[in-house]
Design a protein around this motif. Structure first.
Motif, PDB file in Angstrom:
ATOM      1  N   THR A   3       0.793  -1.228   0.000  1.00  0.00           N
ATOM      2  CA  THR A   3       0.000   0.000   0.000  1.00  0.00           C
ATOM      3  C   THR A   3       0.827   1.280   0.000  1.00  0.00           C
ATOM      4  OG1 THR A   3      -0.203  -0.082   2.399  1.00  0.00           O
ATOM      5  CG2 THR A   3      -1.963  -1.116   1.103  1.00  0.00           C
ATOM      6  N   ARG A   4       2.138   1.195  -0.051  1.00  0.00           N
ATOM      7  CA  ARG A   4       2.939   2.416  -0.124  1.00  0.00           C
ATOM      8  C   ARG A   4       3.619   2.591  -1.479  1.00  0.00           C
ATOM      9  NH1 ARG A   4       8.085   1.979   0.534  1.00  0.00           N
ATOM     10  NH2 ARG A   4       8.953  -0.066   0.933  1.00  0.00           N
ATOM     11  N   LEU A   5       3.356   1.677  -2.410  1.00  0.00           N
ATOM     12  CA  LEU A   5       3.918   1.762  -3.757  1.00  0.00           C
ATOM     13  C   LEU A   5       2.814   2.179  -4.725  1.00  0.00           C
ATOM     14  CD1 LEU A   5       6.071  -1.507  -3.840  1.00  0.00           C
ATOM     15  CD2 LEU A   5       6.698   0.775  -2.970  1.00  0.00           C
ATOM     16  N   PHE A   6       2.940   3.365  -5.290  1.00  0.00           N
ATOM     17  CA  PHE A   6       1.909   3.948  -6.155  1.00  0.00           C
ATOM     18  C   PHE A   6       2.391   4.002  -7.602  1.00  0.00           C
ATOM     19  CE2 PHE A   6       1.086   5.515  -1.945  1.00  0.00           C
ATOM     20  CZ  PHE A   6      -0.296   5.563  -1.842  1.00  0.00           C
ATOM     21  N   VAL A   7       1.517   3.623  -8.512  1.00  0.00           N
ATOM     22  CA  VAL A   7       1.858   3.631  -9.936  1.00  0.00           C
ATOM     23  C   VAL A   7       1.102   4.746 -10.648  1.00  0.00           C
ATOM     24  CG1 VAL A   7       1.724   2.345 -12.110  1.00  0.00           C
ATOM     25  CG2 VAL A   7       2.336   1.160  -9.997  1.00  0.00           C
ATOM     26  N   LEU A   8       1.834   5.423 -11.546  1.00  0.00           N
ATOM     27  CA  LEU A   8       1.239   6.356 -12.505  1.00  0.00           C
ATOM     28  C   LEU A   8       1.315   5.648 -13.859  1.00  0.00           C
ATOM     29  CD1 LEU A   8       3.172   9.629 -11.578  1.00  0.00           C
ATOM     30  CD2 LEU A   8       0.915   8.965 -10.795  1.00  0.00           C
ATOM     31  N   ALA A  26       8.826  17.592  -4.571  1.00  0.00           N
ATOM     32  CA  ALA A  26       8.098  17.764  -3.305  1.00  0.00           C
ATOM     33  C   ALA A  26       8.657  16.860  -2.199  1.00  0.00           C
ATOM     34  CB  ALA A  26       6.614  17.497  -3.510  1.00  0.00           C
ATOM     35  N   GLY A  27       9.697  16.092  -2.525  1.00  0.00           N
ATOM     36  CA  GLY A  27      10.357  15.266  -1.519  1.00  0.00           C
ATOM     37  C   GLY A  27       9.919  13.822  -1.461  1.00  0.00           C
ATOM     38  N   LEU A  28       9.111  13.376  -2.427  1.00  0.00           N
ATOM     39  CA  LEU A  28       8.649  11.986  -2.435  1.00  0.00           C
ATOM     40  C   LEU A  28       9.596  11.114  -3.251  1.00  0.00           C
ATOM     41  CD1 LEU A  28       4.900  12.817  -2.891  1.00  0.00           C
ATOM     42  CD2 LEU A  28       5.946  11.808  -0.864  1.00  0.00           C
ATOM     43  N   GLU A  75      13.281  -1.153  -0.179  1.00  0.00           N
ATOM     44  CA  GLU A  75      14.297  -0.633   0.733  1.00  0.00           C
ATOM     45  C   GLU A  75      14.069   0.835   1.091  1.00  0.00           C
ATOM     46  OE1 GLU A  75      16.474  -2.843   1.938  1.00  0.00           O
ATOM     47  OE2 GLU A  75      15.453  -4.310   0.645  1.00  0.00           O
ATOM     48  N   VAL A  76      13.076   1.459   0.468  1.00  0.00           N
ATOM     49  CA  VAL A  76      12.811   2.886   0.663  1.00  0.00           C
ATOM     50  C   VAL A  76      11.750   3.058   1.749  1.00  0.00           C
ATOM     51  CG1 VAL A  76      11.962   4.989  -0.455  1.00  0.00           C
ATOM     52  CG2 VAL A  76      13.393   3.381  -1.736  1.00  0.00           C
ATOM     53  N   GLU A  77      11.989   3.996   2.640  1.00  0.00           N
ATOM     54  CA  GLU A  77      10.990   4.321   3.671  1.00  0.00           C
ATOM     55  C   GLU A  77       9.882   5.172   3.050  1.00  0.00           C
ATOM     56  OE1 GLU A  77      10.956   3.766   7.144  1.00  0.00           O
ATOM     57  OE2 GLU A  77      12.648   2.392   6.892  1.00  0.00           O
ATOM     58  N   GLY A  78       8.650   4.929   3.445  1.00  0.00           N
ATOM     59  CA  GLY A  78       7.539   5.767   3.013  1.00  0.00           C
ATOM     60  C   GLY A  78       7.053   5.457   1.620  1.00  0.00           C
ATOM     61  N   PRO A  79       6.176   6.317   1.093  1.00  0.00           N
ATOM     62  CA  PRO A  79       5.579   6.071  -0.221  1.00  0.00           C
ATOM     63  C   PRO A  79       6.595   6.215  -1.352  1.00  0.00           C
ATOM     64  CG  PRO A  79       4.866   8.202   0.611  1.00  0.00           C
ATOM     65  CD  PRO A  79       5.652   7.541   1.709  1.00  0.00           C
ATOM     66  N   VAL A  80       6.385   5.435  -2.390  1.00  0.00           N
ATOM     67  CA  VAL A  80       7.213   5.484  -3.594  1.00  0.00           C
ATOM     68  C   VAL A  80       6.268   5.565  -4.783  1.00  0.00           C
ATOM     69  CG1 VAL A  80       8.987   4.314  -4.968  1.00  0.00           C
ATOM     70  CG2 VAL A  80       8.971   4.038  -2.472  1.00  0.00           C
ATOM     71  N   ARG A 179      -5.366  10.234   2.138  1.00  0.00           N
ATOM     72  CA  ARG A 179      -6.498   9.319   2.348  1.00  0.00           C
ATOM     73  C   ARG A 179      -6.041   7.880   2.520  1.00  0.00           C
ATOM     74  NH1 ARG A 179      -8.611  11.932  -2.280  1.00  0.00           N
ATOM     75  NH2 ARG A 179      -8.500   9.936  -3.367  1.00  0.00           N
ATOM     76  N   SER A 180      -4.883   7.551   1.957  1.00  0.00           N
ATOM     77  CA  SER A 180      -4.365   6.175   2.017  1.00  0.00           C
ATOM     78  C   SER A 180      -3.602   5.896   3.298  1.00  0.00           C
ATOM     79  CB  SER A 180      -3.449   5.901   0.818  1.00  0.00           C
ATOM     80  OG  SER A 180      -4.173   6.022  -0.376  1.00  0.00           O
ATOM     81  N   ALA A 181      -3.270   6.937   4.032  1.00  0.00           N
ATOM     82  CA  ALA A 181      -2.438   6.765   5.233  1.00  0.00           C
ATOM     83  C   ALA A 181      -3.184   6.099   6.367  1.00  0.00           C
ATOM     84  CB  ALA A 181      -1.912   8.115   5.692  1.00  0.00           C
TER      85      ALA A 181
END
Length: 181
Positions: A3-8, A26-28, A75-80, A179-181
């Protein structure tokens, strides 16, 4: 589901890469698109693994790239945020080859993303061809439709991005993130 990996996803020239760059600003965390890099490298070395030569090899190279990106994101913290994902390879093969090998479908089942995938719809006002993008707008529309079918078939919900300036698209994505958090 991760749930933290988002695709465009979407067709070429729909603003995905521009939005991804703005999200990175924006730092993401972001993962770049496979296709352009593979095309440039293959042309540079005189290789056949690109859309204008061997489409099956191109798809295999994209699959390897997307799987590597998916693993790196673990290996990345937070959303990707990804500029395309593994189901894009399914969409590509469906559109151009009419057949998707079982291992590609298996990869899409094993390497999952957030259940909501952001779709950049075809947008004629911003579409441009360039040296890496040989597709015309009609092909961009067909590609977007193939990606919609591929992601829906892989069990994802598609959320169209607004046809709006990049700052508004960033706000839209950040709202989804909240909303996903």
């Amino acid at each position: 589901m991760n749930t933290r990996l988002f695709v465009l996803t979407g067709g070429p020239g729909s603003g995905k890469t521009t939005l991804l760059a703005a999200l990175a600003e924006a730092g993401l965390a972001t993962m770049p698109e496979a296709g352009r890099a593979i095309i440039r490298d293959q042309i540079r070395i005189g290789g056949p693994g690109w859309h204008g030569q061997d489409r099956r090899l191109f798809a295999e190279l994209m699959l390897g790239w997307e799987m590597r990106s998916w693993h790196a994101a673990q290996e990345v913290e937070g959303p990707v945020f990804f500029d395309r994902g593994i189901p894009d390879v399914i969409g590509y093969l469906s559109l151009y080859e009419g057949h998707v090998p079982a291992h590609v479908t298996r990869a899409a089942r094993l390497c999952r993303y957030h259940p909501t995938v952001l779709l950049a719809p075809p947008w004629p006002e911003i579409f441009e061809q360039d040296e890496d993008r040989g597709q015309d707008f009609a092909e961009a529309v067909a590609t977007a439709q193939a990606m919609e079918r591929a992601y829906a078939g892989a069990g994802y919900d598609l959320l169209p991005l607004p046809l709006a300036p990049v700052a508004e698209r960033v706000d839209f994505v950040l709202d989804l993130l909240d909303r996903s958090a």
